[in-house]
Enzyme design. Structure first.
Site, PDB file in Angstrom:
ATOM      1  CB  SER A  40     -34.426  69.177  51.841  1.00 39.75           C
ATOM      2  OG  SER A  40     -34.056  70.764  51.419  1.00 39.75           O
ATOM      3  CE1 TYR A  56     -33.142  65.873  52.744  1.00 34.94           C
ATOM      4  CE2 TYR A  56     -33.615  65.659  50.325  1.00 34.94           C
ATOM      5  CZ  TYR A  56     -33.814  65.717  51.656  1.00 34.94           C
ATOM      6  OH  TYR A  56     -35.110  64.575  51.874  1.00 34.94           O
ATOM      7  N   GLY A  57     -28.458  70.243  52.211  1.00 37.75           N
ATOM      8  CA  GLY A  57     -27.088  71.017  52.170  1.00 37.75           C
ATOM      9  C   GLY A  57     -25.552  70.721  52.558  1.00 37.75           C
ATOM     10  CG  ASN A  73     -30.736  73.579  42.518  1.00 38.14           C
ATOM     11  OD1 ASN A  73     -30.483  74.246  41.702  1.00 38.14           O
ATOM     12  ND2 ASN A  73     -32.226  74.464  43.348  1.00 38.14           N
ATOM     13  CB  THR A  74     -28.770  69.686  47.586  1.00 39.03           C
ATOM     14  OG1 THR A  74     -28.585  71.475  47.782  1.00 39.03           O
ATOM     15  CG2 THR A  74     -28.073  68.452  48.951  1.00 39.03           C
ATOM     16  CB  CYS A 127     -30.456  76.971  47.177  1.00 42.54           C
ATOM     17  SG  CYS A 127     -31.603  76.119  48.679  1.00 42.54           S
ATOM     18  CB  THR A 128     -35.907  74.668  45.209  1.00 38.02           C
ATOM     19  OG1 THR A 128     -35.777  73.472  45.914  1.00 38.02           O
ATOM     20  CG2 THR A 128     -35.568  73.907  43.685  1.00 38.02           C
TER      21      THR A 128
HETATM   22  N1  DGL Z   1     -33.902  73.415  48.387  1.00 33.00           N
HETATM   23  C1  DGL Z   1     -32.835  72.387  48.415  1.00 33.00           C
HETATM   24  C2  DGL Z   1     -31.997  72.727  46.950  1.00 33.00           C
HETATM   25  O1  DGL Z   1     -32.085  73.068  45.973  1.00 33.00           O
HETATM   26  C3  DGL Z   1     -32.127  72.697  49.871  1.00 33.00           C
HETATM   27  C4  DGL Z   1     -31.673  73.503  50.770  1.00 33.00           C
HETATM   28  C5  DGL Z   1     -31.322  72.419  51.794  1.00 33.00           C
HETATM   29  O2  DGL Z   1     -29.820  72.414  52.187  1.00 33.00           O
HETATM   30  O3  DGL Z   1     -31.919  71.921  52.429  1.00 33.00           O
HETATM   31  O4  DGL Z   1     -30.528  72.179  47.147  1.00 33.00           O
END
Ligand code: DGL
Length: 276
Positions: A11, A42-43, A75-76, A185-186
């Site tokens: 994201s 995206y969360g 991850n999301t 979360c990355t």
């Molecule tokens: N980097 C995304 C993850 O690993 C999420 C960040 C977001 O909320 O967009 O879930």
């Protein structure tokens, strides 16, 4: 085929923490990264919406970069769309949750594992399931920390403010006895220093990006897809957001600095997916 790039998506800038591990482990591989910053975060979004966005990005990277493997470096999006993307795409698709869960199970000594992630990832329960599959004695405490995504996107990684926000978010782990904390979360490995300070030196941090890169390497080797051409390596970057902001953080974070970052309109992504 072997010279085709590995595609990675997130994201936002968080996926760069996975890209860094891939570039470190597989320095001969061409890569293409797409950060969907215009639609971040995206969360809080629904599974259906995150799946649509992930499909659009996968389709774009297949059509425009001919990727040989797709890493959902979010991850999301992994929780929402991994199974579907694996069924739909003609190339291997790797998510970050299973590798992170396996790494956490291998790290813990007392089977008490914490996970920090987005609301979407926590709600999916995917880390619990995958950690339990690797260690049936495990107990998992998951906490949604969306404010940490904002810190990372703002490149606010070391300030007193960042430390205070992270400390407040991690207070939920007081008294839980966890000895391992998954940065689920990355975006979070960007904040590794402040996270370690907040959680204390006795808790081991797991960055799923490391195990994800190992999984990518294993698949490429198994499927005879490793790039052995010896040609100069390319790293291509797209963002749907602000090119200058993306470039600044990417240049600070990555060992392989971006030469160019290209802006991509969300409308282009959406249109491409309709064509396929
Ligand atoms: N980097 C995304 C993850 O690993 C999420 C960040 C977001 O909320 O967009 O879930």
């Amino acid at each position: 085929m072997q010279t085709d790039p590995i595609g990675l998506m997130d994201s936002g800038v968080g996926g760069l923490t996975v890209l860094k591990e891939v570039q470190r482990l597989l320095p001969a591989e061409n890569t293409v990264f797409l950060g969907d910053q215009a639609r971040l975060p995206y969360g809080p979004r629904s599974v259906a919406e995150v799946t649509t966005f992930t499909r659009q990005i996968a389709t774009y990277l297949r059509q425009h970069a001919n990727i040989k493997l797709f890493v959902i470096a979010c991850n999301t999006a992994t929780a929402a769309a991994l199974t579907q993307m694996q069924a739909e795409l003609p190339v291997p698709v790797v998510g970050v949750i299973a590798p992170g869960a396996t790494a956490a199970a291998a790290t813990t000594a007392n089977h008490q594992i914490g996970v920090i992630a987005t609301a979407g990832t926590v709600k999916s329960g995917q880390y619990q399931r995958d950690i339990f599959a690797a260690d049936a004695q495990s107990q998992v405490v998951s906490v949604a920390c969306p404010q940490l995504v904002t810190l990372a996107e703002q490149n606010d990684l070391h300030s007193g403010h960042a430390q205070a926000v992270v400390t407040q978010n991690l207070a939920a782990f007081k008294g839980t006895g966890i000895d391992t904390l998954v940065m689920g979360c990355t975006h979070f490995p960007l904040l590794q220093d402040v996270i370690q300070t907040a959680i204390g030196p006795d808790v081991k941090l797991v960055n799923p990006g490391v195990a994800t890169a190992e999984k990518v390497a294993a698949i490429l080797k198994d499927q005879d897809l490793l790039n052995v051409s010896g040609q100069p390596v390319t790293a291509t970057y797209y963002t749907t957001g602000d090119v200058a902001e993306f470039n600044q953080l990417a240049s600070e974070w990555l060992d392989v600095k971006p030469k160019t970052v290209t802006h991509l309109a969300v409308s282009t992504l959406a249109a491409v997916a309709e064509v396929e």
